[in-house]
Design an enzyme around this catalytic site. Sequence first.
Site, PDB file in Angstrom:
ATOM      1  N   HIS A 158       4.974 -28.713  19.440  1.00 49.75           N
ATOM      2  CA  HIS A 158       4.606 -30.054  19.107  1.00 49.75           C
ATOM      3  C   HIS A 158       4.432 -30.323  17.765  1.00 49.75           C
ATOM      4  CE1 HIS A 158       2.881 -33.902  20.195  1.00 49.75           C
ATOM      5  NE2 HIS A 158       1.737 -33.727  19.241  1.00 49.75           N
ATOM      6  N   ASP A 187       7.031 -27.622  23.622  1.00 53.39           N
ATOM      7  CA  ASP A 187       5.925 -28.401  23.319  1.00 53.39           C
ATOM      8  C   ASP A 187       4.928 -28.141  24.498  1.00 53.39           C
ATOM      9  OD1 ASP A 187       4.009 -30.358  22.635  1.00 53.39           O
ATOM     10  OD2 ASP A 187       5.802 -31.823  21.960  1.00 53.39           O
ATOM     11  N   SER A 196       3.785 -38.484  17.859  1.00 55.92           N
ATOM     12  CA  SER A 196       2.972 -38.179  19.019  1.00 55.92           C
ATOM     13  C   SER A 196       1.845 -39.596  19.338  1.00 55.92           C
ATOM     14  CB  SER A 196       1.990 -37.044  18.327  1.00 55.92           C
ATOM     15  OG  SER A 196       1.073 -36.334  19.210  1.00 55.92           O
TER      16      SER A 196
END
Length: 377
Positions: free
Chosen positions: A307, A276, A198
């Site tokens: 996610h 996501d 991320s």
Amino acid sequence: PARAFILHPAPPRAKCRDRLAAMGCAMSTAILCLICNAKCSISRVVSRFAFFPPSPASYTVEQTAEGVSTFTFTQPEMQAAVESVAHLAQMLEKIEVRRLLTSRKQRVAMLHFKYPGAQLTLLWSHANAMDIGEMYFFLLQLALQLRVNVVAYDYSGYGASTGEPSESNIYADIHAVFDHLVASGLDVQQQLVLYGQSVGSAATLYLASRATVRAVILHTPLTSGLRVLIPPSTGFCSVGGCCSPVCVFHLCDPFPNVQRIQRVRCPVLIVHGTSDTTIDCSHSLHLFNNCPPEHRVDPYIVRGANHDNIVEHDPERYFEKIGAFLASLGEAASRGTASRPGQREADFSDGRNRKVFVSLGGTAAPDSTGLKPVSPY
């Protein structure tokens, strides 16, 4: 005779396009107001809205009289969970705890899980809203499952690291860890694999664009900070255009991964979930297309994963994919994907058939399956 002019209403697509173009202008104006409110400092805006360190931290780092750093969980149940998996930790050579000084005068906490005889080291840059204490059990599992060394650190302002989180600080943070590994004798060109999850993909690609390493893994990465705010392009009804924040603030777009990946000179594996909603899967497609063709590896796209749950969605498949990628790096990596003769597989339980940890997004004490969300990226 006078010619009649009839005004026809704009077609639906044109109306949609105009509304979205106006939305781009509105978003750019709103960002400009935020910048002005932050005394015209882009870095202040990024620090305020891009980082969410957990509070309180999940652990502390203390130094003994002998100068040895110790790692202690702040919650008794988590400390008890560590004791319940002590038999697993004993399969490692050691778990090293350090606080490293960065070029920006901060002290960053670092965990180093050393697997006996490992030829590869994963340098993990974690996602937002978590610290390395919450990832402790997953990192232990990663080292044992893949038979690699795993190094993880906390950004400035996260966990036991000092200072405040900022874009500049996270780059200095990963560089401090990198310098420590080089000083310890690691052959980073042959043995270091950078793993960015991320927002950690920004630190990972920052370093990978400046230093030669063995490989890079990007887990739910973002193309850039501003592009996270912009919905993925859908052709006629795209918010893209000259008034979009991506265009207006192009020169000061934080976390410019889409440019940096073009300078990476090693194999790159991208991992993303199709469901996501935090960072759309299109970010990974964009990064893949901008990666030098000779360094692209077929991405691992997990259908239905969001996610936060790529590992939990299919753990066996995840470790199989990551292990196969490491094995593909050369014969040295193959030791990280196959059991040694006579060595038992790691049993991730506390000895009473109780699952100890299940989540990449956070830790769980025995008998718990609660996940900690990673937000916003």
